[in-house]
Write a protein that holds these residues in place. Sequence first.
Motif, mmCIF file in Angstrom:
data_model
loop_
_atom_site.group_PDB
_atom_site.id
_atom_site.type_symbol
_atom_site.label_atom_id
_atom_site.label_comp_id
_atom_site.label_asym_id
_atom_site.label_seq_id
_atom_site.Cartn_x
_atom_site.Cartn_y
_atom_site.Cartn_z
ATOM 1 N N MET A 1 0.716 -1.258 -0.083
ATOM 2 C CA MET A 1 -0.046 0.152 -0.006
ATOM 3 C C MET A 1 0.957 1.235 0.100
ATOM 4 O O MET A 1 0.569 2.267 -0.570
ATOM 5 N N GLU A 2 1.925 1.133 0.631
ATOM 6 C CA GLU A 2 2.900 2.353 0.686
ATOM 7 C C GLU A 2 3.484 2.698 -0.766
ATOM 8 O O GLU A 2 3.551 3.968 -0.993
ATOM 9 N N TYR A 3 3.724 1.884 -1.626
ATOM 10 C CA TYR A 3 4.207 1.910 -2.770
ATOM 11 C C TYR A 3 2.936 2.823 -3.572
ATOM 12 O O TYR A 3 3.325 3.590 -4.509
ATOM 13 N N ILE A 4 1.827 2.215 -3.496
ATOM 14 C CA ILE A 4 0.799 3.180 -3.904
ATOM 15 C C ILE A 4 0.565 4.472 -3.564
ATOM 16 O O ILE A 4 0.312 5.375 -4.187
ATOM 17 N N GLY A 5 0.879 4.664 -2.335
ATOM 18 C CA GLY A 5 0.625 6.053 -1.603
ATOM 19 C C GLY A 5 2.132 7.003 -2.197
ATOM 20 O O GLY A 5 1.812 8.063 -2.416
ATOM 21 N N TYR A 6 3.211 6.256 -2.347
ATOM 22 C CA TYR A 6 4.190 6.988 -2.968
ATOM 23 C C TYR A 6 3.840 7.507 -4.564
ATOM 24 O O TYR A 6 3.854 8.755 -4.739
ATOM 25 N N LEU A 7 3.242 6.680 -5.256
ATOM 26 C CA LEU A 7 2.695 6.971 -6.644
ATOM 27 C C LEU A 7 1.649 8.023 -6.382
ATOM 28 O O LEU A 7 1.554 9.101 -7.181
ATOM 29 N N ALA A 8 0.829 8.068 -5.411
ATOM 30 C CA ALA A 8 -0.325 9.025 -5.291
ATOM 31 C C ALA A 8 0.287 10.329 -4.966
ATOM 32 O O ALA A 8 -0.439 11.477 -5.188
ATOM 33 N N ALA A 9 1.420 10.232 -4.274
ATOM 34 C CA ALA A 9 2.037 11.637 -3.922
ATOM 35 C C ALA A 9 2.244 12.353 -5.209
ATOM 36 O O ALA A 9 2.516 13.521 -5.451
ATOM 37 N N VAL A 10 2.733 11.762 -6.262
ATOM 38 C CA VAL A 10 3.097 12.283 -7.324
ATOM 39 C C VAL A 10 1.839 12.883 -8.124
ATOM 40 O O VAL A 10 1.665 14.213 -8.618
ATOM 41 N N GLY A 11 0.834 12.373 -7.750
ATOM 42 C CA GLY A 11 -0.435 12.809 -8.281
ATOM 43 C C GLY A 11 -1.239 13.949 -7.712
ATOM 44 O O GLY A 11 -1.589 14.907 -8.053
ATOM 45 N N ILE A 12 -0.583 14.194 -6.360
ATOM 46 C CA ILE A 12 -0.884 15.302 -5.368
ATOM 47 C C ILE A 12 -0.469 16.552 -6.120
ATOM 48 O O ILE A 12 -1.080 17.489 -6.201
ATOM 49 N N PRO A 29 -6.617 11.505 2.705
ATOM 50 C CA PRO A 29 -6.990 10.106 2.594
ATOM 51 C C PRO A 29 -5.767 9.463 2.261
ATOM 52 O O PRO A 29 -5.684 8.060 2.680
ATOM 53 N N VAL A 30 -4.626 9.821 1.639
ATOM 54 C CA VAL A 30 -3.557 8.850 1.156
ATOM 55 C C VAL A 30 -3.037 8.544 2.431
ATOM 56 O O VAL A 30 -2.354 7.560 2.697
ATOM 57 N N LEU A 31 -2.564 9.806 3.383
ATOM 58 C CA LEU A 31 -1.774 9.601 4.338
ATOM 59 C C LEU A 31 -2.736 8.616 5.319
ATOM 60 O O LEU A 31 -1.957 7.904 6.246
ATOM 61 N N VAL A 32 -4.149 8.851 5.611
ATOM 62 C CA VAL A 32 -4.751 7.877 6.651
ATOM 63 C C VAL A 32 -4.958 6.450 6.025
ATOM 64 O O VAL A 32 -4.758 5.654 6.739
ATOM 65 N N TYR A 33 -5.230 6.433 4.899
ATOM 66 C CA TYR A 33 -5.461 5.035 4.484
ATOM 67 C C TYR A 33 -4.537 4.289 3.733
ATOM 68 O O TYR A 33 -4.596 2.922 3.680
ATOM 69 N N LEU A 34 -3.378 4.772 3.061
ATOM 70 C CA LEU A 34 -2.214 3.918 2.627
ATOM 71 C C LEU A 34 -1.118 4.191 3.501
ATOM 72 O O LEU A 34 -0.400 3.025 3.676
ATOM 73 N N PHE A 35 -1.005 5.195 4.430
ATOM 74 C CA PHE A 35 0.253 5.135 5.097
ATOM 75 C C PHE A 35 -0.149 5.075 6.861
ATOM 76 O O PHE A 35 0.727 4.788 7.599
ATOM 77 N N LYS A 36 -1.544 4.680 6.957
ATOM 78 C CA LYS A 36 -1.888 4.320 8.263
ATOM 79 C C LYS A 36 -1.494 5.545 9.320
ATOM 80 O O LYS A 36 -1.208 5.305 10.435
ATOM 81 N N ILE A 37 -1.641 6.896 8.967
ATOM 82 C CA ILE A 37 -1.432 7.703 9.793
ATOM 83 C C ILE A 37 -2.788 8.243 10.623
ATOM 84 O O ILE A 37 -3.724 8.419 9.745
ATOM 85 N N GLU A 38 -2.587 8.559 11.579
ATOM 86 C CA GLU A 38 -3.884 9.213 12.556
ATOM 87 C C GLU A 38 -4.402 10.336 11.851
ATOM 88 O O GLU A 38 -3.549 11.221 11.436
#
Length: 262
Positions: A1-12, A29-38
């Motif tokens: 999921m983290e790799y998807i998160g890094y890709l989403a960061a480019v989209g941001i 949503p990327v931080l909460v659901y993909l990187f599991k941050i509170e």
Amino acid sequence: MEYIGYLAAVGIGISLGLIGGGGSILTVPVLVYLFKIEPLMATSYSLFIVGITSLLGAGPYFKNNLIDFKTALYFGLPSILTVFFTRQYLIDHIPNILFHFGEVEISKNMGIMLLFAVLMLFASYRMIKSSPEDKIQKQGNQKLLPLILQGAGVGLISGLVGAGGGFLIIPALIIFNQMDMKTAVGTSLLIIAANSLFGFIGKLEIAQVNWEFLLTIAGIAIIGILIGTRISQNIDGKKLKPAFGWFVLIMGLVVIIQELSK
């Protein structure tokens, strides 16, 4: 999921570079659901990521004289003050348990995410329905009071949900202040940068910040905004709004389903 998160960061970054907004809609949503941050920490991280990315992304627009500094001042200053006040004082006074809806307990974290989802649905509707330029009306000179009120409203939302507010700033600048799309994007990036960075500082707790992670995501998003800015020079950003609007709509519905199913 983290790799998807890094890709989403480019989209941001790409979304910010193309249309001067939308980065915050993706970041939380990327931080909460993909990187599991509170969620509350995610809102602070979002403000930094979007703020520093927008600040660097505004550079090319500044070089091309596509930033209205007068509007940025009168719109941005009330927004900065409101977001700072919200992050520094208001958010801590929100109770951990907001209310009960039947057997569902609505916590502060859940309330923040649901509010964010509602804003995502609103933003998607505005982007899908039509381009803001279609609604421009011939009016007189810009009036200061509407600019101040618009800025304060965006600041309140930015402070609560960790959003830069570009998805609200762009329509406001174009519809109410008769800006062309390119100038609105450049001005929006400058306002977003100020809002986000002041909001981040207003709730900064050094000991709790994972700077290595935060700077990594921000660096990836910066790459994205450079790509988005380059693309925007060749593609009319308003043509991408409906497609992005559908994407935001889907993400908003996913957030609602995720939160209510907990």
